[in-house]
Design a protein around this motif. Sequence first.
Motif, PDB file in Angstrom:
ATOM      1  N   SER A 176      10.777  16.830 -40.989  1.00  0.00           N
ATOM      2  CA  SER A 176       9.573  17.286 -41.684  1.00  0.00           C
ATOM      3  C   SER A 176       9.532  16.773 -43.119  1.00  0.00           C
ATOM      4  O   SER A 176       8.503  16.280 -43.595  1.00  0.00           O
ATOM      5  CB  SER A 176       9.512  18.812 -41.661  1.00  0.00           C
ATOM      6  N   ILE A 177      10.662  16.880 -43.811  1.00  0.00           N
ATOM      7  CA  ILE A 177      10.730  16.398 -45.199  1.00  0.00           C
ATOM      8  C   ILE A 177      10.543  14.892 -45.241  1.00  0.00           C
ATOM      9  O   ILE A 177       9.810  14.368 -46.089  1.00  0.00           O
ATOM     10  CB  ILE A 177      12.070  16.806 -45.849  1.00  0.00           C
ATOM     11  N   ARG A 178      11.174  14.182 -44.314  1.00  0.00           N
ATOM     12  CA  ARG A 178      11.033  12.723 -44.261  1.00  0.00           C
ATOM     13  C   ARG A 178       9.564  12.328 -44.063  1.00  0.00           C
ATOM     14  O   ARG A 178       9.057  11.414 -44.723  1.00  0.00           O
ATOM     15  CB  ARG A 178      11.895  12.174 -43.131  1.00  0.00           C
ATOM     16  N   GLU A 179       8.873  13.021 -43.190  1.00  0.00           N
ATOM     17  CA  GLU A 179       7.456  12.725 -42.951  1.00  0.00           C
ATOM     18  C   GLU A 179       6.616  13.032 -44.190  1.00  0.00           C
ATOM     19  O   GLU A 179       5.717  12.273 -44.543  1.00  0.00           O
ATOM     20  CB  GLU A 179       6.947  13.524 -41.750  1.00  0.00           C
ATOM     21  N   ASP A 180       6.909  14.141 -44.868  1.00  0.00           N
ATOM     22  CA  ASP A 180       6.185  14.486 -46.092  1.00  0.00           C
ATOM     23  C   ASP A 180       6.389  13.431 -47.180  1.00  0.00           C
ATOM     24  O   ASP A 180       5.453  13.086 -47.903  1.00  0.00           O
ATOM     25  CB  ASP A 180       6.619  15.861 -46.617  1.00  0.00           C
ATOM     26  N   ILE A 181       7.612  12.908 -47.293  1.00  0.00           N
ATOM     27  CA  ILE A 181       7.885  11.859 -48.279  1.00  0.00           C
ATOM     28  C   ILE A 181       7.080  10.613 -47.941  1.00  0.00           C
ATOM     29  O   ILE A 181       6.430  10.023 -48.812  1.00  0.00           O
ATOM     30  CB  ILE A 181       9.396  11.538 -48.339  1.00  0.00           C
ATOM     31  N   ARG A 182       7.086  10.219 -46.674  1.00  0.00           N
ATOM     32  CA  ARG A 182       6.329   9.024 -46.256  1.00  0.00           C
ATOM     33  C   ARG A 182       4.836   9.171 -46.524  1.00  0.00           C
ATOM     34  O   ARG A 182       4.168   8.219 -46.901  1.00  0.00           O
ATOM     35  CB  ARG A 182       6.554   8.758 -44.767  1.00  0.00           C
ATOM     36  N   ALA A 183       4.321  10.395 -46.317  1.00  0.00           N
ATOM     37  CA  ALA A 183       2.888  10.635 -46.484  1.00  0.00           C
ATOM     38  C   ALA A 183       2.509  10.945 -47.932  1.00  0.00           C
ATOM     39  O   ALA A 183       1.331  11.104 -48.235  1.00  0.00           O
ATOM     40  CB  ALA A 183       2.457  11.788 -45.579  1.00  0.00           C
ATOM     41  N   GLY A 184       3.507  11.041 -48.814  1.00  0.00           N
ATOM     42  CA  GLY A 184       3.214  11.329 -50.217  1.00  0.00           C
ATOM     43  C   GLY A 184       2.921  12.797 -50.486  1.00  0.00           C
ATOM     44  O   GLY A 184       2.338  13.132 -51.521  1.00  0.00           O
ATOM     45  N   ARG A 185       3.295  13.688 -49.570  1.00  0.00           N
ATOM     46  CA  ARG A 185       3.018  15.117 -49.730  1.00  0.00           C
ATOM     47  C   ARG A 185       4.210  15.901 -50.259  1.00  0.00           C
ATOM     48  O   ARG A 185       4.080  17.076 -50.565  1.00  0.00           O
ATOM     49  CB  ARG A 185       2.630  15.729 -48.376  1.00  0.00           C
ATOM     50  N   TYR A 186       5.361  15.279 -50.368  1.00  0.00           N
ATOM     51  CA  TYR A 186       6.566  16.009 -50.760  1.00  0.00           C
ATOM     52  C   TYR A 186       6.512  16.326 -52.251  1.00  0.00           C
ATOM     53  O   TYR A 186       6.325  15.446 -53.075  1.00  0.00           O
ATOM     54  CB  TYR A 186       7.817  15.200 -50.435  1.00  0.00           C
TER      55      TYR A 186
END
Length: 98
Positions: free
Chosen positions: A63-73
């Motif tokens: 989940s964190i990895r996906e948020d980082i990729r999407a710029g949401r982290y």
Amino acid sequence: MKIDPFAPSATPLPRTNKGASSSPASGSDAVQGGRSAVQLSSAQVHSLPEAPNSDFDAARVASIREDIRAGRYEIHPDRIARGLLASVRELLYENGKL
């Protein structure tokens, strides 16, 4: 979170190849600078069994990895600072410094 102290006197254990041929190692079995080099793909790492008392949550990491990729982290420096201070206090109490 508890961080174990670094053990500078620790020496790596020699690698033993039970039942292996005497031919030189190559690929992921290659020895570099006296240490064994191990290369694992992310799929291999994800398929490894978890330790019995592991705090690792693969779904949370994904989940964190996906948020980082999407710029949401979002990074919260205040949370990081509080956690770091709590960890230092815990270490000091354990060692009788406080």
